[in-house]
Design a protein around this motif. Structure first.
Motif, PDB file in Angstrom:
ATOM      1  N   PHE A  13      47.245  50.464  40.898  1.00 58.96           N
ATOM      2  CA  PHE A  13      47.600  50.833  39.567  1.00 58.96           C
ATOM      3  C   PHE A  13      47.902  49.166  38.827  1.00 58.96           C
ATOM      4  O   PHE A  13      48.458  48.395  39.385  1.00 58.96           O
ATOM      5  N   GLY A  14      47.157  49.246  37.870  1.00 57.69           N
ATOM      6  CA  GLY A  14      46.609  47.973  37.366  1.00 57.69           C
ATOM      7  C   GLY A  14      47.501  47.653  36.023  1.00 57.69           C
ATOM      8  O   GLY A  14      48.116  48.673  35.429  1.00 57.69           O
ATOM      9  N   VAL A  15      47.478  46.359  35.818  1.00 52.45           N
ATOM     10  CA  VAL A  15      48.313  45.774  34.576  1.00 52.45           C
ATOM     11  C   VAL A  15      47.188  45.016  33.833  1.00 52.45           C
ATOM     12  O   VAL A  15      46.758  44.040  34.331  1.00 52.45           O
ATOM     13  N   PRO A  16      47.212  45.023  32.531  1.00 51.53           N
ATOM     14  CA  PRO A  16      46.372  44.122  31.863  1.00 51.53           C
ATOM     15  C   PRO A  16      46.769  42.608  31.947  1.00 51.53           C
ATOM     16  O   PRO A  16      47.819  42.318  32.063  1.00 51.53           O
ATOM     17  N   LYS A  17      45.866  41.688  32.090  1.00 51.17           N
ATOM     18  CA  LYS A  17      46.053  40.335  32.431  1.00 51.17           C
ATOM     19  C   LYS A  17      46.727  39.831  33.789  1.00 51.17           C
ATOM     20  O   LYS A  17      47.431  38.864  33.840  1.00 51.17           O
ATOM     21  N   VAL A  18      46.703  40.987  34.723  1.00 49.58           N
ATOM     22  CA  VAL A  18      47.165  40.600  35.994  1.00 49.58           C
ATOM     23  C   VAL A  18      45.956  40.934  37.100  1.00 49.58           C
ATOM     24  O   VAL A  18      45.710  41.803  37.675  1.00 49.58           O
ATOM     25  N   ALA A  19      44.593  40.357  36.796  1.00 54.95           N
ATOM     26  CA  ALA A  19      43.509  40.156  37.358  1.00 54.95           C
ATOM     27  C   ALA A  19      42.977  41.942  37.571  1.00 54.95           C
ATOM     28  O   ALA A  19      42.127  42.039  38.360  1.00 54.95           O
ATOM     29  N   THR A  21      40.579  43.307  35.530  1.00 50.83           N
ATOM     30  CA  THR A  21      39.173  43.452  35.686  1.00 50.83           C
ATOM     31  C   THR A  21      38.609  43.229  36.849  1.00 50.83           C
ATOM     32  O   THR A  21      37.753  43.801  37.388  1.00 50.83           O
ATOM     33  N   SER A  22      38.981  41.884  37.599  1.00 58.55           N
ATOM     34  CA  SER A  22      38.588  41.694  38.658  1.00 58.55           C
ATOM     35  C   SER A  22      38.833  42.709  39.798  1.00 58.55           C
ATOM     36  O   SER A  22      38.105  43.092  40.707  1.00 58.55           O
ATOM     37  N   LEU A  23      39.842  43.189  39.918  1.00 62.26           N
ATOM     38  CA  LEU A  23      40.435  44.141  40.931  1.00 62.26           C
ATOM     39  C   LEU A  23      39.454  45.594  40.544  1.00 62.26           C
ATOM     40  O   LEU A  23      39.072  46.288  41.599  1.00 62.26           O
ATOM     41  N   LYS A  24      39.509  45.896  39.256  1.00 60.42           N
ATOM     42  CA  LYS A  24      38.532  47.274  39.204  1.00 60.42           C
ATOM     43  C   LYS A  24      37.072  46.882  39.543  1.00 60.42           C
ATOM     44  O   LYS A  24      36.606  47.864  40.379  1.00 60.42           O
ATOM     45  N   LEU A  25      36.535  45.927  39.372  1.00 61.37           N
ATOM     46  CA  LEU A  25      35.368  45.695  39.964  1.00 61.37           C
ATOM     47  C   LEU A  25      35.221  45.596  41.405  1.00 61.37           C
ATOM     48  O   LEU A  25      34.170  46.263  41.879  1.00 61.37           O
ATOM     49  N   PHE A  26      35.992  44.951  41.857  1.00 59.85           N
ATOM     50  CA  PHE A  26      36.378  45.400  43.476  1.00 59.85           C
ATOM     51  C   PHE A  26      36.346  46.495  43.917  1.00 59.85           C
ATOM     52  O   PHE A  26      35.573  46.851  44.951  1.00 59.85           O
ATOM     53  N   PHE A  27      37.311  47.453  43.415  1.00 57.10           N
ATOM     54  CA  PHE A  27      37.373  48.803  43.947  1.00 57.10           C
ATOM     55  C   PHE A  27      36.049  49.572  43.431  1.00 57.10           C
ATOM     56  O   PHE A  27      36.058  50.447  44.387  1.00 57.10           O
ATOM     57  N   PHE A  28      35.660  49.191  42.479  1.00 59.51           N
ATOM     58  CA  PHE A  28      34.260  50.110  42.300  1.00 59.51           C
ATOM     59  C   PHE A  28      33.186  49.871  43.187  1.00 59.51           C
ATOM     60  O   PHE A  28      32.648  50.938  43.693  1.00 59.51           O
ATOM     61  N   GLU A  29      33.232  48.704  43.847  1.00 60.92           N
ATOM     62  CA  GLU A  29      32.166  48.334  44.986  1.00 60.92           C
ATOM     63  C   GLU A  29      32.655  48.897  45.975  1.00 60.92           C
ATOM     64  O   GLU A  29      31.861  49.346  47.030  1.00 60.92           O
ATOM     65  N   VAL A  30      33.962  48.720  46.341  1.00 58.06           N
ATOM     66  CA  VAL A  30      34.593  49.715  47.544  1.00 58.06           C
ATOM     67  C   VAL A  30      34.094  51.324  47.559  1.00 58.06           C
ATOM     68  O   VAL A  30      33.791  51.680  48.565  1.00 58.06           O
ATOM     69  N   GLU A  31      34.294  51.715  46.118  1.00 57.20           N
ATOM     70  CA  GLU A  31      34.140  53.081  46.224  1.00 57.20           C
ATOM     71  C   GLU A  31      32.778  53.604  46.257  1.00 57.20           C
ATOM     72  O   GLU A  31      32.126  54.583  46.737  1.00 57.20           O
ATOM     73  N   PRO A 178      36.227  39.454  43.254  1.00 50.54           N
ATOM     74  CA  PRO A 178      35.628  38.500  42.395  1.00 50.54           C
ATOM     75  C   PRO A 178      36.629  38.086  41.173  1.00 50.54           C
ATOM     76  O   PRO A 178      37.704  38.805  41.110  1.00 50.54           O
ATOM     77  N   ARG A 179      36.235  36.850  40.720  1.00 47.49           N
ATOM     78  CA  ARG A 179      37.145  36.373  39.409  1.00 47.49           C
ATOM     79  C   ARG A 179      36.519  36.671  38.095  1.00 47.49           C
ATOM     80  O   ARG A 179      35.558  35.896  37.936  1.00 47.49           O
ATOM     81  N   GLU A 180      37.303  37.218  37.339  1.00 48.66           N
ATOM     82  CA  GLU A 180      36.916  37.678  35.939  1.00 48.66           C
ATOM     83  C   GLU A 180      38.047  37.553  34.949  1.00 48.66           C
ATOM     84  O   GLU A 180      39.076  37.128  35.348  1.00 48.66           O
ATOM     85  N   GLN A 181      37.304  37.230  33.792  1.00 51.93           N
ATOM     86  CA  GLN A 181      38.335  36.964  32.750  1.00 51.93           C
ATOM     87  C   GLN A 181      39.334  35.741  32.975  1.00 51.93           C
ATOM     88  O   GLN A 181      40.457  35.642  32.505  1.00 51.93           O
ATOM     89  N   THR A 182      38.498  34.627  33.353  1.00 51.62           N
ATOM     90  CA  THR A 182      39.234  33.518  33.619  1.00 51.62           C
ATOM     91  C   THR A 182      39.052  32.390  32.596  1.00 51.62           C
ATOM     92  O   THR A 182      39.526  31.370  32.626  1.00 51.62           O
ATOM     93  N   GLY A 183      38.258  32.675  31.630  1.00 48.16           N
ATOM     94  CA  GLY A 183      38.148  31.910  30.490  1.00 48.16           C
ATOM     95  C   GLY A 183      39.427  31.508  29.488  1.00 48.16           C
ATOM     96  O   GLY A 183      40.313  32.063  29.419  1.00 48.16           O
ATOM     97  N   GLY A 184      39.466  30.134  29.054  1.00 46.52           N
ATOM     98  CA  GLY A 184      40.384  29.771  28.372  1.00 46.52           C
ATOM     99  C   GLY A 184      41.175  28.637  28.930  1.00 46.52           C
ATOM    100  O   GLY A 184      41.378  28.619  30.073  1.00 46.52           O
ATOM    101  N   PRO A 185      41.779  27.849  28.189  1.00 52.24           N
ATOM    102  CA  PRO A 185      42.799  26.885  28.697  1.00 52.24           C
ATOM    103  C   PRO A 185      43.809  27.274  29.438  1.00 52.24           C
ATOM    104  O   PRO A 185      44.158  28.170  29.363  1.00 52.24           O
ATOM    105  N   LYS A 186      44.283  26.567  30.411  1.00 53.69           N
ATOM    106  CA  LYS A 186      45.330  27.025  31.397  1.00 53.69           C
ATOM    107  C   LYS A 186      46.406  26.521  30.647  1.00 53.69           C
ATOM    108  O   LYS A 186      46.766  25.118  30.392  1.00 53.69           O
ATOM    109  N   ILE A 187      47.422  27.317  30.203  1.00 52.70           N
ATOM    110  CA  ILE A 187      48.661  26.804  29.460  1.00 52.70           C
ATOM    111  C   ILE A 187      49.935  27.068  30.448  1.00 52.70           C
ATOM    112  O   ILE A 187      50.157  28.145  30.842  1.00 52.70           O
ATOM    113  N   GLY A 188      50.668  26.015  30.698  1.00 55.34           N
ATOM    114  CA  GLY A 188      51.928  26.129  31.487  1.00 55.34           C
ATOM    115  C   GLY A 188      53.272  26.614  30.775  1.00 55.34           C
ATOM    116  O   GLY A 188      53.202  26.201  29.314  1.00 55.34           O
ATOM    117  N   GLN A 189      54.321  26.992  31.296  1.00 57.61           N
ATOM    118  CA  GLN A 189      55.278  27.276  30.489  1.00 57.61           C
ATOM    119  C   GLN A 189      56.108  26.178  30.079  1.00 57.61           C
ATOM    120  O   GLN A 189      56.780  25.978  29.101  1.00 57.61           O
TER     121      GLN A 189
END
Length: 215
Positions: A13-19, A21-31, A178-189
C-alpha cells in the motif's frame, strides 16, 4: 496506491513521495519477470501509476484483494515528505507553471515558481490550484488509513534495502529496488522557520499520531 501480488500473497500500500514510483516498478518486475517500460497508446503516455498500479485511496480499498496477504507499507516523516514534494514536483517538474492565478493571488505575492517560504505561506491555496500538488502532499492517512496495526510490516523509507530482502525471501529470488523520482535539491527541515514547522506539524498531525513510531 496498491499492489496485490496474488501469486506471492503480498500486498503493498503506497503513498506519494514515499518511494512509491520505485516500489511500483520493483513490484511490477516481481510480478511479471521483466522491467516496466513507459509507452504510448493513442498518443497518451502510460506510466506505471496509470498502466499498472493506479492510485487507490484508503476509503476505496477492497478487502477481498488483500485477504490473507502479507500487507506492507512504507512511511516517511511528513515534513520531510512535503519538502521532497516541493523540490521534485514544483522545482523539477514545474507543476505550478500552468496554474491560473487570480488578481488577488498575485496581489498576495503568489507566483508560479514560488520559493519554499512563499509556497508554504500559500500552501493551502497552491493545493487548491494544482491537483498534482494536492495529491503528492495529501496526508499519509488518506492512503493508508490511521490504524498501523492493519499492516503486517511498516517500513521507514530508510529501510528499503530491508524491504527488498524481505520480499526476496518470499519470492525466492534476489531483488533490488530501483531509485526513481529523486530529482531536485535536497532540502532539510533546518530550511524552515518555526512558524512553517508548526504549520506542517498541524497539517500532518494525524500522520504523526498514526505512524510517528516508524519515522
Amino acid at each position: 496506491m496498491t499492489v496485490h501480488l496474488t501469486k506471492y500473497g503480498i500486498s503493498y500500500f503506497g503513498v506519494p513521495k514515499v518511494a512509491c514510483t520505485s516500489l511500483k516498478l520493483f513490484f511490477f518486475e516481481v510480478e511479471n519477470g521483466f522491467a516496466f517500460r513507459p509507452f504510448q497508446a493513442n498518443g497518451v503516455k502510460k506510466h506505471i501509476h496509470v498502466a499498472a498500479y493506479p492510485t487507490v485511496p484508503f476509503k476505496n480499498w477492497k478487502p477481498d484483494r488483500y485477504l490473507g496477504h502479507w500487507k506492507i507499507a512504507v512511511v516517511r516523516n511528513p515534513v520531510q515528505r512535503l519538502l521532497s514534494c516541493y523540490s521534485n514536483r514544483v522545482l523539477v517538474h514545474g507543476e505550478l507553471d500552468n496554474i491560473v492565478l487570480t488578481e488577488e493571488d498575485i496581489a498576495n505575492g503568489m507566483t508560479t515558481r514560488p520559493d519554499l517560504h512563499k509556497f508554504l505561506e500559500h500552501f493551502h491555496r497552491y493545493r487548491e490550484l494544482a491537483p498534482s500538488i494536492a495529491h503528492h502532499s495529501d496526508r499519509m492517512v488518506d492512503f493508508l488509513g490511521a490504524n498501523a496495526d492493519f499492516f503486517d510490516r511498516i517500513y521507514s523509507i530508510r529501510e528499503l534495502d530491508q524491504l527488498a530482502l524481505d520480499v526476496s525471501d518470499r519470492v525466492g529470488e534476489s531483488l533490488q529496488i530501483p531509485r526513481e523520482q529523486t530529482g531536485g535539491p535536497k532540502i532539510g527541515q533546518d530550511a524552515l522557520t518555526s512558524k512553517e514547522k508548526k504549520l506542517l506539524r498541524r497539517f500532518y498531525e494525524e500522520d504523526f499520531a498514526a505512524f510517528g513510531d516508524y519515522f
